[in-house]
Design a protein around this motif. Structure first.
Motif, mmCIF file in Angstrom:
data_model
loop_
_atom_site.group_PDB
_atom_site.id
_atom_site.type_symbol
_atom_site.label_atom_id
_atom_site.label_comp_id
_atom_site.label_asym_id
_atom_site.label_seq_id
_atom_site.Cartn_x
_atom_site.Cartn_y
_atom_site.Cartn_z
ATOM 1 N N THR A 54 3.119 -2.856 18.067
ATOM 2 C CA THR A 54 2.603 -1.506 17.265
ATOM 3 C C THR A 54 2.479 -2.055 15.786
ATOM 4 O OG1 THR A 54 4.661 -0.859 17.229
ATOM 5 C CG2 THR A 54 3.548 0.354 18.851
ATOM 6 N N SER A 55 1.227 -1.590 15.092
ATOM 7 C CA SER A 55 1.216 -2.002 13.761
ATOM 8 C C SER A 55 2.036 -1.147 12.817
ATOM 9 C CB SER A 55 -0.309 -1.782 13.318
ATOM 10 O OG SER A 55 -0.747 -0.293 13.472
ATOM 11 N N ALA A 56 1.867 -1.586 11.644
ATOM 12 C CA ALA A 56 2.511 -0.782 10.522
ATOM 13 C C ALA A 56 1.901 0.536 10.486
ATOM 14 C CB ALA A 56 2.573 -1.521 9.130
ATOM 15 N N ALA A 57 0.761 0.628 10.315
ATOM 16 C CA ALA A 57 -0.078 2.182 10.313
ATOM 17 C C ALA A 57 0.370 2.828 11.523
ATOM 18 C CB ALA A 57 -1.369 1.870 10.350
ATOM 19 N N GLN A 58 0.661 2.221 12.583
ATOM 20 C CA GLN A 58 1.101 3.215 13.871
ATOM 21 C C GLN A 58 2.369 3.689 13.567
ATOM 22 O OE1 GLN A 58 0.151 0.165 16.897
ATOM 23 N NE2 GLN A 58 -1.910 1.324 17.430
ATOM 24 N N ASN A 59 3.249 2.848 13.160
ATOM 25 C CA ASN A 59 4.632 3.273 13.090
ATOM 26 C C ASN A 59 4.883 4.214 11.689
ATOM 27 O OD1 ASN A 59 6.676 1.671 14.756
ATOM 28 N ND2 ASN A 59 5.129 0.305 14.036
ATOM 29 N N ARG A 60 3.918 4.068 10.983
ATOM 30 C CA ARG A 60 3.955 5.185 9.876
ATOM 31 C C ARG A 60 3.500 6.448 10.200
ATOM 32 N NH1 ARG A 60 0.905 8.903 7.191
ATOM 33 N NH2 ARG A 60 1.628 9.398 5.148
ATOM 34 N N SER A 61 2.433 6.391 11.151
ATOM 35 C CA SER A 61 1.955 7.627 11.786
ATOM 36 C C SER A 61 3.026 8.335 12.440
ATOM 37 C CB SER A 61 0.647 7.390 12.715
ATOM 38 O OG SER A 61 0.037 8.460 13.135
ATOM 39 N N TYR A 62 3.883 7.593 13.063
ATOM 40 C CA TYR A 62 4.711 8.122 13.998
ATOM 41 C C TYR A 62 5.810 8.792 13.201
ATOM 42 C CZ TYR A 62 9.276 8.185 16.609
ATOM 43 O OH TYR A 62 10.273 8.725 17.049
ATOM 44 N N THR B 261 0.894 -1.312 -0.048
ATOM 45 C CA THR B 261 -0.015 -0.002 -0.009
ATOM 46 C C THR B 261 0.916 1.047 0.032
ATOM 47 O OG1 THR B 261 -1.859 -1.242 1.265
ATOM 48 C CG2 THR B 261 -1.873 1.264 1.186
ATOM 49 N N GLU B 262 0.704 2.004 -1.077
ATOM 50 C CA GLU B 262 1.480 3.315 -1.113
ATOM 51 C C GLU B 262 0.876 4.358 -0.151
ATOM 52 O OE1 GLU B 262 2.057 4.768 -5.106
ATOM 53 O OE2 GLU B 262 3.353 3.204 -5.673
ATOM 54 N N ASP B 263 1.426 4.828 0.901
ATOM 55 C CA ASP B 263 1.050 5.977 1.843
ATOM 56 C C ASP B 263 2.046 6.748 2.094
ATOM 57 O OD1 ASP B 263 -0.612 7.501 3.320
ATOM 58 O OD2 ASP B 263 -0.842 5.752 5.043
ATOM 59 N N PHE B 264 2.763 7.522 1.056
ATOM 60 C CA PHE B 264 3.818 8.247 1.194
ATOM 61 C C PHE B 264 3.720 9.365 2.490
ATOM 62 C CE2 PHE B 264 4.372 7.355 -3.334
ATOM 63 C CZ PHE B 264 5.118 6.254 -3.296
ATOM 64 N N LEU B 265 4.720 9.602 3.193
ATOM 65 C CA LEU B 265 4.950 10.587 3.935
ATOM 66 C C LEU B 265 4.888 11.937 3.303
ATOM 67 C CD1 LEU B 265 7.774 9.052 6.224
ATOM 68 C CD2 LEU B 265 5.319 8.999 6.755
ATOM 69 N N THR B 266 4.383 12.882 4.056
ATOM 70 C CA THR B 266 4.791 14.289 3.584
ATOM 71 C C THR B 266 6.109 14.619 3.663
ATOM 72 O OG1 THR B 266 2.419 14.917 4.716
ATOM 73 C CG2 THR B 266 3.844 16.681 3.871
ATOM 74 N N GLY C 219 3.902 -5.104 8.583
ATOM 75 C CA GLY C 219 3.163 -5.199 9.872
ATOM 76 C C GLY C 219 3.232 -6.723 10.401
ATOM 77 N N TYR C 220 2.901 -7.026 11.538
ATOM 78 C CA TYR C 220 2.934 -8.171 11.998
ATOM 79 C C TYR C 220 2.044 -9.068 11.429
ATOM 80 C CZ TYR C 220 -0.121 -6.051 15.435
ATOM 81 O OH TYR C 220 -1.236 -5.360 15.906
ATOM 82 N N ASN C 221 1.154 -8.822 10.622
ATOM 83 C CA ASN C 221 -0.099 -9.556 9.883
ATOM 84 C C ASN C 221 0.430 -9.830 8.666
ATOM 85 O OD1 ASN C 221 -1.886 -9.719 12.152
ATOM 86 N ND2 ASN C 221 -2.633 -7.791 11.681
ATOM 87 N N GLY C 222 1.514 -9.224 8.314
ATOM 88 C CA GLY C 222 2.250 -9.241 6.790
ATOM 89 C C GLY C 222 1.862 -8.046 5.895
ATOM 90 N N GLU C 223 1.100 -7.263 6.185
ATOM 91 C CA GLU C 223 0.879 -5.988 5.463
ATOM 92 C C GLU C 223 1.987 -5.259 5.317
ATOM 93 O OE1 GLU C 223 -0.266 -4.446 9.381
ATOM 94 O OE2 GLU C 223 -0.241 -6.423 8.391
ATOM 95 N N ILE C 224 2.128 -4.674 4.066
ATOM 96 C CA ILE C 224 3.590 -3.681 3.822
ATOM 97 C C ILE C 224 2.940 -2.342 3.258
ATOM 98 C CG2 ILE C 224 5.437 -3.455 2.129
ATOM 99 C CD1 ILE C 224 5.278 -6.616 1.614
ATOM 100 N N ILE C 225 3.469 -1.486 3.881
ATOM 101 C CA ILE C 225 3.184 -0.130 3.655
ATOM 102 C C ILE C 225 4.317 0.789 3.060
ATOM 103 C CG2 ILE C 225 2.572 2.317 4.467
ATOM 104 C CD1 ILE C 225 0.752 0.804 6.617
ATOM 105 N N GLN C 226 4.147 1.378 2.000
ATOM 106 C CA GLN C 226 5.540 2.115 1.532
ATOM 107 C C GLN C 226 5.084 3.462 1.806
ATOM 108 O OE1 GLN C 226 5.759 2.409 -2.878
ATOM 109 N NE2 GLN C 226 7.995 2.999 -2.798
#
Length: 329
Positions: free
Chosen positions: A205-213, A173-178, A232-239
């Protein structure tokens, strides 16, 4: 008796008046002797003293004028020489700067010409068989092949990779930082020599939480940190950061590496099976895309000594098995 007293009294009065009269009047003749004497003295005084003072004043004026003229001459000479020296120095500086600018322009021009020649040589390189074509149709076919080669060379690129290579990436999932100076500076990543594996150091902590950090760092300015991917610990990948930009993950290697953060639950830092499987697929695709080897996969620990990921710094056999799994995929 009366006459003697009168004459003596007149003499006494005369003497008294002479003493009291400041002008020394002679009462017998009626002339002021002191006035004439004083006038002669004053005349002599006024006639001699001013002349002497005038001579002294003229001598002082001449001396002052001579000194002033000498100082002016010296000042003018000094100022003229100083101006000439400064003018020569300024001309020399201008000439030196002009020479440096010419050298820089010539160097850039030569470099540009050389790069252009190399690029044209690669793009317009015609196979030897084209020149040996026996018929016009064969020559046209060969020319079309050359054009296709040029199109492939100059084809569409996505995040610094060829479109075909990029299309083969694993699901993410592409969720680029600002873009900001604390987590995504936007600086270009011109080469990739290594892939670094990290762990979040924040169990549960999840991938989304670390991305938010990472995203919040642009506001709280707590530190500079980020990664290209978070698993994430469920295998999801965030770019979080495009592959053609640097991330703030390995301080001395941000300019030539890609980093992957992995979430975990276990206290010892071991990844879940879902995280591990996604990591193996992502690493396999990255080393193929950038023409690397499994040995080019590094831990953060391998560059700087930080115990990250902690499980694989304490279990060397597990780390070697991870690289073997990437190789066998």
């Amino acid at each position: 008796m009366m006459q003697e007293n009168r004459s003596g009294r007149q003499a006494e009065i005369h003497i008294t008046q002479m003493r009291r009269n400041p002008y020394l009047v002679d009462y017998q003749t009626g002339k002021n002797t002191g006035r004439h004497i004083g006038r002669r003295i004053d005349q002599r005084h006024h006639s001699a003293v001013p002349q002497q003072e005038n001579r002294i004043r003229q001598q002082k004026q001449k001396t002052a004028a001579a000194v002033s003229d000498g100082n002016v001459c010296r000042d003018n000479t000094y100022n003229t020489r100083t101006r000439q020296r400064l003018t020569r120095a300024e001309r020399q500086r201008r000439r030196r700067r002009a020479r440096i600018r010419r050298y820089i322009r010539m160097t850039l021009l030569c470099a540009g010409i050389l790069v252009g020649i190399v690029a044209l040589t690669k793009l317009l390189k015609v196979p030897a068989s084209t020149a040996e074509a026996s018929t016009p149709m064969e020559a046209i076919d060969m020319a079309q092949q050359v054009e296709k080669g040029i199109e492939n060379t100059m084809g569409t690129r996505i995040q610094g990779l060829a479109a075909e290579t990029y299309a083969a990436h694993p699901d993410w999932t592409e969720d680029f930082l600002t873009v900001n100076e604390y987590s995504r500076p936007g600086d270009p990543l011109t080469e990739v020599n290594n892939i670094f594996v990290h762990y979040t150091a924040n169990p549960g902590t999840s991938a989304a939480q670390n991305r938010s950090y990472f995203e919040q760092l642009k506001d709280n300015h707590e530190r500079s940190a980020s990664a290209h991917f978070i698993i994430g610990y469920n295998g999801e990948i965030i770019q979080c950061v495009p592959l053609d930009e640097i991330a703030y993950a390995v301080q001395t290697r941000n300019e030539d590496s890609i980093s992957i953060e992995c979430c975990y639950k276990a206290d010892n830092g071991q990844f879940t099976q879902e995280t591990y499987d996604s990591l193996i697929r992502l690493l396999s695709w990255l080393i193929d895309a950038y023409e690397l080897e499994p040995e080019d996969i590094l831990r953060h620990y391998d560059c700087g000594g930080k115990k990250c990921p902690i499980y694989y710094t304490e279990h060397e056999d597990a780390w070697e098995q991870l690289k073997e799994d990437v190789k066998n995929l």
